[in-house]
Design an enzyme around this catalytic site. Structure first.
Site, PDB file in Angstrom:
ATOM      1  N   HIS A   1      -5.802   3.156  -4.191  1.00 43.77           N
ATOM      2  CA  HIS A   1      -5.761   3.420  -2.740  1.00 43.77           C
ATOM      3  C   HIS A   1      -6.107   4.890  -2.477  1.00 43.77           C
ATOM      4  CE1 HIS A   1      -4.874   2.257   1.313  1.00 43.77           C
ATOM      5  NE2 HIS A   1      -3.752   2.953   1.447  1.00 43.77           N
TER       6      HIS A   1
ATOM      7  N   HIS B   1      -4.925   9.396  -0.040  1.00 42.11           N
ATOM      8  CA  HIS B   1      -5.071   8.667   1.217  1.00 42.11           C
ATOM      9  C   HIS B   1      -6.132   9.280   2.144  1.00 42.11           C
ATOM     10  CE1 HIS B   1      -3.611   5.933   4.432  1.00 42.11           C
ATOM     11  NE2 HIS B   1      -3.158   5.246   3.400  1.00 42.11           N
TER      12      HIS B   1
ATOM     13  N   HIS C   1       3.685  -2.374   3.119  1.00 46.02           N
ATOM     14  CA  HIS C   1       3.772  -1.008   2.574  1.00 46.02           C
ATOM     15  C   HIS C   1       5.121  -0.824   1.901  1.00 46.02           C
ATOM     16  CE1 HIS C   1       0.705  -0.932   5.687  1.00 46.02           C
ATOM     17  NE2 HIS C   1       0.165   0.104   5.048  1.00 46.02           N
TER      18      HIS C   1
ATOM     19  N   ASP D   1       0.808  -1.223   0.000  1.00 45.57           N
ATOM     20  CA  ASP D   1       0.000   0.000   0.000  1.00 45.57           C
ATOM     21  C   ASP D   1       0.845   1.279   0.000  1.00 45.57           C
ATOM     22  OD1 ASP D   1      -2.041  -1.763   0.259  1.00 45.57           O
ATOM     23  OD2 ASP D   1      -2.949  -0.810   2.010  1.00 45.57           O
TER      24      ASP D   1
HETATM   25 NI    NI Z   1      -2.632   3.258   3.265  1.00 49.78          NI
END
Ligand code: NI
Length: 400
Positions: free
Chosen positions: A258, A262, A349, A208
Site C-alpha cells: 500500500h 501512503h 482499515h 488497509d
Molecule cells: Ni489507505
C-alpha cells in the site's frame, strides 16, 4: 542418741545421691557421620552447638541446591534456615528444561538460562514446536526443524484444512470430518474456514494502512474461524509490527503493498513510485520472507501511467465499508450486509479499534451466508486461474 541422728543423716544423704542419677537422665545425641553419644541432660545444649542432634532424622545429611549450580550437604535440621537464604531441596527447583529447534532438550541451572537463550535454546517447548494435524484431525507436536518433513508426510498446521471447522451462532466451535459438514449444517451449525472449494461463493476481506495496534485482534478473529484476509500495508509501519505480519502470513493471510508512506501515486514521479513500491516490498520480505504480489493504490488513485510502472496487479474493492469514516462497528457490519455479493473485495482499515470490533461480527456473518473468506490472490486464482500484472481488479465474479 547422737549415733542414731548420724545414721538418719547418712541415710538421707545416701538416698539423695541415689536419687541424682534419676533426675539427671542421660540423653542420646546423633552426629551426621553416624556416631552416637550419651550425655547428661544439662550438657545437651552445649553439644548441639557443636554439631550433635537429638534425633537421627535431624542429623541425617541432605543435599541442597543453588540456582548457580552449587550444591551443599547439611544436616536435615538446618533445612529451613537454608531455604530462607535461597537454597532449594531438589535440583528440579534450580534448573529449567530448555529446548532447541531440532528437538533436543537440556537441563540448565536457572542462572545460566539467559546464556543458553542467547545461543539458541528456548524456555518453552511451544517456542520450538508447533501443533500439526494429520488427515484424521489428530494433533502432533512437531519441532520447528521437522515442519517441512511433516508437511511432506501430510501434516498441516491448520486443523481446518483436514477437518471442517463448524461454529454455532452462540460462539461454540467444533471440528468434524468434511463429509459430515452438511449434516451438521442441517442442525444449525455453520461452516468456518476449510478447504477452498472453487464452486462455492467466496469473498476477500482486505485491510488497509496497517499494520497497527489492532491488527493482532483482527488476526485472532480470523484464526478463530479458520479464515484468511489480505492486508495492504504501508512499508513505514512494517518494522514496528514484524511479528504481527509474520503471524498473518503463518495464518495463511496475504500481505499486499500500500506504498511506503501512503502517497498519491497519480501525483508522484516515476522515481517516487518505484521507491515507494520497492521499499515496501523489501520491508515485507524482511519481516515475513514473502514478497507482496499485489498492491492497492492509496486513495484508490491510479491511471494508466501508474499501472504501467508497477509490475503487480492493482487491487481495488467492490464493498467500501467506510469504516474509517463512521468508526462504528454496527455500521461497518450493516455496510457489508447491504453490499456483499459473491466475488466481492471488501475494504476495511485495521488501524481503527471499531474495525477490529466489526470483524468479530462481519466474519461469522459472511460465513453464515455461506461465503468462504479467502485472500485476494486465492479469489482471483480460483476464479480466473492466474493473476495479471498491470490489471485492475475490484471484484472477481464467478465464471460458472
Ligand atoms: Ni489507505
Amino acid at each position: 542418741m547422737q549415733k542414731r541422728i548420724f545414721c538418719v543423716i547418712l541415710a538421707v544423704l545416701v538416698s539423695i545421691t541415689a536419687f541424682i542419677p534419676f533426675a539427671e537422665a542421660d540423653c542420646t545425641l546423633y552426629a551426621s557421620d553416624g556416631r552416637t553419644l550419651t550425655v547428661s541432660d544439662e550438657r545437651v545444649e552445649a553439644f548441639k552447638k557443636v554439631g550433635w542432634y537429638e534425633t537421627p532424622e535431624e542429623a541425617q545429611l541432605i543435599t541442597m541446591y543453588a540456582t548457580d549450580g552449587r550444591t551443599i550437604s547439611i544436616a536435615a535440621f538446618h533445612r529451613e534456615a537454608f531455604e530462607k537464604v535461597g537454597w532449594y531441596n531438589t535440583i528440579e527447583e534450580v534448573t529449567y528444561t530448555m529446548y532447541s529447534e531440532d528437538g533436543r532438550s537440556l537441563r540448565v541451572f536457572k542462572d545460566e538460562g539467559e546464556l543458553y537463550r542467547q545461543v539458541g535454546w528456548f524456555y518453552n517447548i511451544e517456542d520450538v514446536s508447533v501443533k500439526m494435524y494429520d488427515a484424521d484431525g489428530n494433533e502432533h507436536l512437531v519441532f520447528n526443524a521437522n515442519i517441512e518433513e511433516a508437511k511432506k508426510n501430510g501434516l498441516t498446521p491448520y486443523r481446518f484444512e483436514v477437518q471442517q471447522l463448524m461454529f454455532a451462532a452462540d460462539g461454540r466451535i467444533i471440528y468434524v470430518p468434511f463429509e459430515l459438514a452438511e449434516a451438521y449444517e442441517k442442525v444449525g451449525w455453520y461452516r468456518g474456514g476449510g478447504k477452498l472449494d472453487p464452486t462455492r461463493p467466496m469473498v476477500a476481506l482486505t485491510f488497509d494502512d496497517g499494520p497497527g495496534k489492532y491488527t493482532d485482534r483482527v488476526l485472532s478473529c480470523l484464526e478463530k474461524y479458520g479464515v484468511r484476509a489480505t492486508f495492504f500495508v504501508q512499508g513505514k509501519n512494517v518494522a514496528g509490527y514484524k511479528n504481527t505480519l509474520k503471524r498473518a502470513v503463518e495464518l495463511g493471510c496475504e500481505i499486499g503493498n500500500h506504498t511506503y508512506s501512503h502517497v498519491k501515486l497519480t501525483a508522484s514521479s516515476g522515481q517516487t513510485i518505484a521507491s515507494q513500491i520497492s521499499n515496501t516490498n523489501t520491508a515485507v520480505y524482511n519481516a515475513t520472507g514473502v514478497y507482496p504480489k499485489l498492491y492497492r493504490p492509496p486513495y484508490g488513485a491510479y491511471n494508466s501511467s501508474v499501472l504501467s510502472r508497477i509490475a503487480m496487479p492493482a487491487i481495488m474493492w467492490s464493498v467500501d465499508t467506510l469504516d474509517w469514516k463512521t468508526r462504528n462497528a454496527a455500521k461497518t457490519l450493516a455496510s457489508v450486509q447491504k453490499s456483499t455479493t459473491d466475488g466481492a473485495i471488501i475494504l476495511m482499515h485495521d488501524i481503527h479499534s471499531p474495525t477490529a470490533d466489526a470483524v468479530e461480527t462481519v466474519v461469522p456473518y459472511l460465513l453464515m451466508q455461506g461465503y468462504q473468506l479467502v485472500t485476494v490472490s486465492e479469489l482471483i486464482e480460483a476464479r480466473q486461474g492466474s493473476i495479471v500484472n498491470g490489471r485492475v481488479y475490484n471484484k472477481v465474479k464467478p465464471v460458472y
